[in-house]
Design an enzyme around this catalytic site. Structure first.
Site, PDB file in Angstrom:
ATOM      1  N   HIS A 177      84.624  55.783  31.974  1.00 35.29           N
ATOM      2  CA  HIS A 177      84.676  54.763  30.118  1.00 35.29           C
ATOM      3  C   HIS A 177      85.116  55.891  29.590  1.00 35.29           C
ATOM      4  O   HIS A 177      85.570  57.302  29.550  1.00 35.29           O
ATOM      5  CB  HIS A 177      83.515  54.167  29.725  1.00 35.29           C
ATOM      6  CG  HIS A 177      82.138  55.660  29.992  1.00 35.29           C
ATOM      7  ND1 HIS A 177      81.754  56.220  28.731  1.00 35.29           N
ATOM      8  CD2 HIS A 177      81.573  56.159  30.330  1.00 35.29           C
ATOM      9  CE1 HIS A 177      81.095  56.892  28.461  1.00 35.29           C
ATOM     10  NE2 HIS A 177      80.627  56.893  30.054  1.00 35.29           N
TER      11      HIS A 177
ATOM     12  N   CYS B 120      78.625  60.657  34.009  1.00 37.56           N
ATOM     13  CA  CYS B 120      79.464  59.707  33.713  1.00 37.56           C
ATOM     14  C   CYS B 120      80.712  60.433  33.330  1.00 37.56           C
ATOM     15  O   CYS B 120      80.775  61.630  32.807  1.00 37.56           O
ATOM     16  CB  CYS B 120      79.064  58.159  33.119  1.00 37.56           C
ATOM     17  SG  CYS B 120      78.343  57.359  33.713  1.00 37.56           S
TER      18      CYS B 120
END
Length: 266
Positions: A175, A194
């Protein structure tokens, strides 16, 4: 190393690694490459944790590159192979329970208006929205936080303008971020597992190249609108998250990176 004109601690650390150790690094990573090479498709996305970067490879060539932020030492980014199935523009962020009860509770204690100012909505276990001032933030925390935090799309959103989903047991994903200043750092082991990309919008056209409904101009228009939009990929993109501390780049230059996770076993 960052070009800072200073022979600092990190520069000295790298200069003091012996030639023998470098040879050991090369041999270890050659073995990793032999094991992984058969899995690499003609066109794929690769995240290398030690170099903190994301690349799209097509026919052996790097066609897209961006810096990345990866997991902290105590919240490591996992090594994995998967398929990117979905691009999400202007995503909301459902804060994982661990992050919500640790990090966000700590911020709310320090500043009661923090969650509201950063676009969070708070829901109880029945799915009903509650006001942050109705919660005793000093009694809540790990093991005692019966709420769900959802951050709305916008400039404060932790996921930035794009989120890329792919199935994996660790529930991590690629992301953007609202903290772009962090990409100036030399060592970017800063996430909870992440992988954050410096240029997530520029990545999107490579994933949607075979979809005539999603030219770059339309992608920019949707991102600018701020509306959450889910786009299933017509052709799923293989993604490989690897741990390579030594390799030779396209120009034939040997590259070495620090073994932050202590995975190199000599």
């Amino acid at each position: 190393l960052n070009d800072d004109g200073v022979v600092g601690a990190r520069t000295l650390e790298e200069m003091n690694i012996s030639a023998e150790r470098r040879v050991q690094m090369i041999l270890l990573n050659l073995d990793r490459m032999r094991k992984q090479g058969g899995k690499m498709e003609q066109r794929h996305l690769i995240v290398n944790i030690p170099s903190q970067e994301v690349k799209v490879i097509d026919a052996g060539k790097v066609v897209f590159y961006t810096k990345a932020i990866v997991g902290k030492i105590d919240r490591k980014t996992p090594i994995l192979d998967s398929m990117i199935k979905l691009a999400k523009f202007n995503p909301e962020w459902n804060a994982p329970a661990k992050i919500a009860s640790n990090d966000e509770v700590r911020r709310a204690r320090a500043d009661p208006s923090f969650l509201t100012d950063h676009g969070f909505h708070i829901y109880n276990l029945d799915g009903m929205e509650v006001e942050p001032e109705s919660i005793d933030w000093h009694s809540g925390g790990p093991g005692n936080f019966p709420y769900r935090l959802v951050q709305q799309p916008g400039p404060e959103n932790a996921l930035g303008p794009v989120k890329l989903d792919f199935p994996n047991p660790e529930s991590v994903y690629l992301h953007g971020t609202n903290q772009r200043e962090l990409f100036a750092r030399q060592d970017r082991y800063l996430s909870s597992g992440c992988m954050r990309m410096q240029q997530p919008v520029d990545m999107a056209p490579f994933l949607l190249a075979d979809d005539p409904n999603w030219p770059r101009a339309h992608i920019d228009q949707v991102v600018e609108s701020g509306k959450t939009t889910l786009v299933p990929l017509k052709t799923q993109m293989p993604v490989h998250v690897v741990y390579m501390t030594a390799w030779v780049d396209e120009d034939g230059v040997p590259q070495f990176r620090k073994d932050f996770y202590k995975y190199d076993d000599y």
